[in-house]
Design an enzyme around this catalytic site. Structure first.
Site, short mmCIF file in Angstrom:
data_model
loop_
_atom_site.label_atom_id
_atom_site.label_comp_id
_atom_site.label_asym_id
_atom_site.label_seq_id
_atom_site.Cartn_x
_atom_site.Cartn_y
_atom_site.Cartn_z
N SER A 138 0.84 -1.19 0.00
CA SER A 138 0.00 0.00 0.00
C SER A 138 0.87 1.24 0.00
CB SER A 138 -0.86 0.01 1.25
OG SER A 138 0.00 0.10 2.38
N LYS A 139 0.29 2.29 -0.59
CA LYS A 139 1.10 3.49 -0.76
C LYS A 139 1.48 4.15 0.56
CE LYS A 139 -3.05 6.00 -1.95
NZ LYS A 139 -3.87 6.41 -3.05
N ARG A 140 0.76 3.84 1.63
CA ARG A 140 1.12 4.41 2.93
C ARG A 140 2.48 3.88 3.41
NH1 ARG A 140 -1.81 7.41 2.03
NH2 ARG A 140 -4.06 7.31 1.93
#
Ligand code: GLU
Length: 494
Positions: free
Chosen positions: A256-258
């Site tokens: 995930s981009k987080r």
């Protein structure tokens, strides 16, 4: 193996955001399998979500897949015998197929309103049981359904799923997979706007495009029983399913981009060689018999064997990628390296940067010092250089020395969220958005712009902020915002 003779595979991204590393990973194995078997590899654009799909995203997906070295034989930009390859251009085909299912009784019209469905779910939640459509319209009298439709009542088309027993299927990588049918909902096939859902469009297209093998991510396993029910209802032979393991963040959650950059743009902008990134993605699902880690796509094609794909959870380890990239860099001759660097510091980029720094450049040798943050990915966030004097504050913030950091952290998160929805950054638009943000939240533009400059460039002085951000581009800006948010989090805790 399927009884169909020529291998045909596809990658089927939805153009709803930045070009994702996961698409390249799935695309790679599809392409390699096609090449290994002398078959065809198709790019199909699954843009049935009208609200979220956009042409910029489709263009970026094609461009970045090509950048990383993935090339298809048939696709929206290339055409081919089974086109069109963009689902939004195939709606008549889906309606026709949904009608066939209605006629044969394998599907039914559902007149339940969104309000009724929300209410139903709330009740199911309260009762603590399964959440899913309660099948109220499943056994409506066909005559009554016809009349309601004629009267203009809005409806969806749902699949009549078997209510008991189980769906059993073979995954070429994972073996036998069993699903109790009770857990499978009467899936919507056609939405009330007449557009198909993913399930219907995907199955119809895989069949009409004569796809023999579906290599896709593990997250689609729960959809497979629904797809098999559709194949059965149409009387079609399903393809071979191969569900590849999902890419993982270092903490093993789904990538995930987080937690990890996921946009292919980030990898190009961070200076990774496409052949190294492709090699790295190959290692996520494959290991060579002799365990060598550095290999080309052609080598992978010549050794590829479906039965030797890995099922383990592949962790996307940036350090490993960096190591691999350095191996690939060493293989380049000085001339090749020079070509790569020219490709990275393109004339086009220079032409955009130079007007911004022109007047500050007193001698040519000042160029690198004045522009390094346009090229480097990591510039760091100099949190100690923040001088926030005023911020939207509550009376009680007064004594809290961390209050400005907290306020900025909150602001950066909100701005980042907004930036993430944009296909690309444009100076005027950014400025307007940040001004609106200040208006909404009570930030002084001077204070917030200054802090944003530190985030975007790592410096207190830079050329005009928004033009600079436009050139830095979305991948760098997102990354630097995220890093600043992390740094602030640390500073707040201290
Ligand atoms: N459109 C789906 C995606 O975005 C395709 C999944 C599949 O390959 O069936 O990944």
């Amino acid at each position: 193996m399927s009884s169909k003779s020529t291998v045909r595979v596809r990658v089927a991204p939805s153009p709803t955001g930045d070009p994702h590393v996961g698409t390249a990973y799935i695309g790679l194995f599809n392409m390699v399998f096609a090449r290994r078997n002398g078959g065809q590899f198709i790019l199909r654009i699954e843009d049935t979500d009208q609200k979220r799909s956009n042409p910029e995203s489709e263009q970026a997906i094609s461009d970045y897949l090509r950048w990383v070295g993935i090339e298809w034989d048939e696709g929206p930009d290339k055409g081919g015998p089974k086109g069109p390859y963009r689902q939004s251009e195939r709606t008549a085909i889906y309606t026709e197929h949904a009608t066939k299912l209605l006629d044969s009784g394998a599907a039914y019209r559902c007149f339940c309103t969104p309000e009724r469905l929300t209410e139903m779910r709330a009740e199911q939640r309260k009762a603590g049981g399964n959440i899913g459509y309660d099948r109220r319209c499943r056994d409506l009298d066909p005559g009554e359904a016809e009349t309601r439709m004629q009267n203009g009542e809005s409806f969806t088309v749902r699949m009549k799923m078997p209510v008991d027993g189980e769906t059993v299927f073979e995954d070429a990588l994972r073996g036998t997979i069993c699903y109790p049918n009770q857990q499978i909902d009467d899936q919507v096939l056609l939405k009330s706007d007449g557009f198909p859902t993913y399930h219907l469009a995907n199955v119809v297209d895989d069949h009409l495009m004569e796809i023999t093998h579906v290599f896709r991510a593990e997250e689609w396993i729960p959809s497979t029983p629904k797809h098999l029910a559709l194949y059965e209802a149409f009387g079609w032979e399903p393809p071979v399913f191969v569900h590849l393991s999902l890419l993982r963040n270092p903490d093993r959650s789904k990538i995930s981009k987080r937690k990890n950059p996921v946009s292919l743009e980030w990898y190009r902008e961070a200076g990774f060689l496409p052949q190294a990134l492709l090699n790295f993605l190959a290692l996520m699902g494959w290991s060579m018999q002799d365990e060598r880690e550095c290999f080309s796509c052609d080598e992978l094609v010549s050794e590829f064997d479906l039965n030797r794909l890995k099922v383990t959870e592949p962790v996307f380890d940036l350090q490993k990628l960096e190591w691999l990239n350095s191996q690939w860099m060493r293989l380049l001759s000085p001339e090749e390296l020079a070509t790569e660097i020219r490709g990275f510091m393109t004339e086009e980029r220079l032409t955009k940067i130079l007007p911004l720094i022109h007047e500050r450049l007193h001698r040519l040798d000042g160029f690198t010092e004045l522009t390094n943050y346009f090229f480097a990915m990591d510039v760091g966030f100099p949190v100690d250089d923040l001088k926030i004097k005023r911020w939207p504050t509550k009376e009680t913030d007064g004594d809290d020395p961390k209050a400005p950091l907290r306020a900025l952290n909150k602001a950066l998160k909100a701005i980042l969220e907004e930036i993430e929805t944009l296909p690309k950054l444009e100076a005027e638009d950014l400025e307007q958005r940040l001004r609106d943000f200040c208006e909404r939240t009570g930030w002084k533009t001077k204070e917030l712009f200054m802090a944003t400059r530190l985030v975007a460039t790592g410096r207190a002085a830079s050329p005009p902020l928004f033009e600079t951000m436009e050139i830095l581009g979305k991948a760098r800006i997102q990354y630097r915002f995220r890093q600043a948010i992390e740094t602030l989090r640390g500073a707040i805790k201290k």
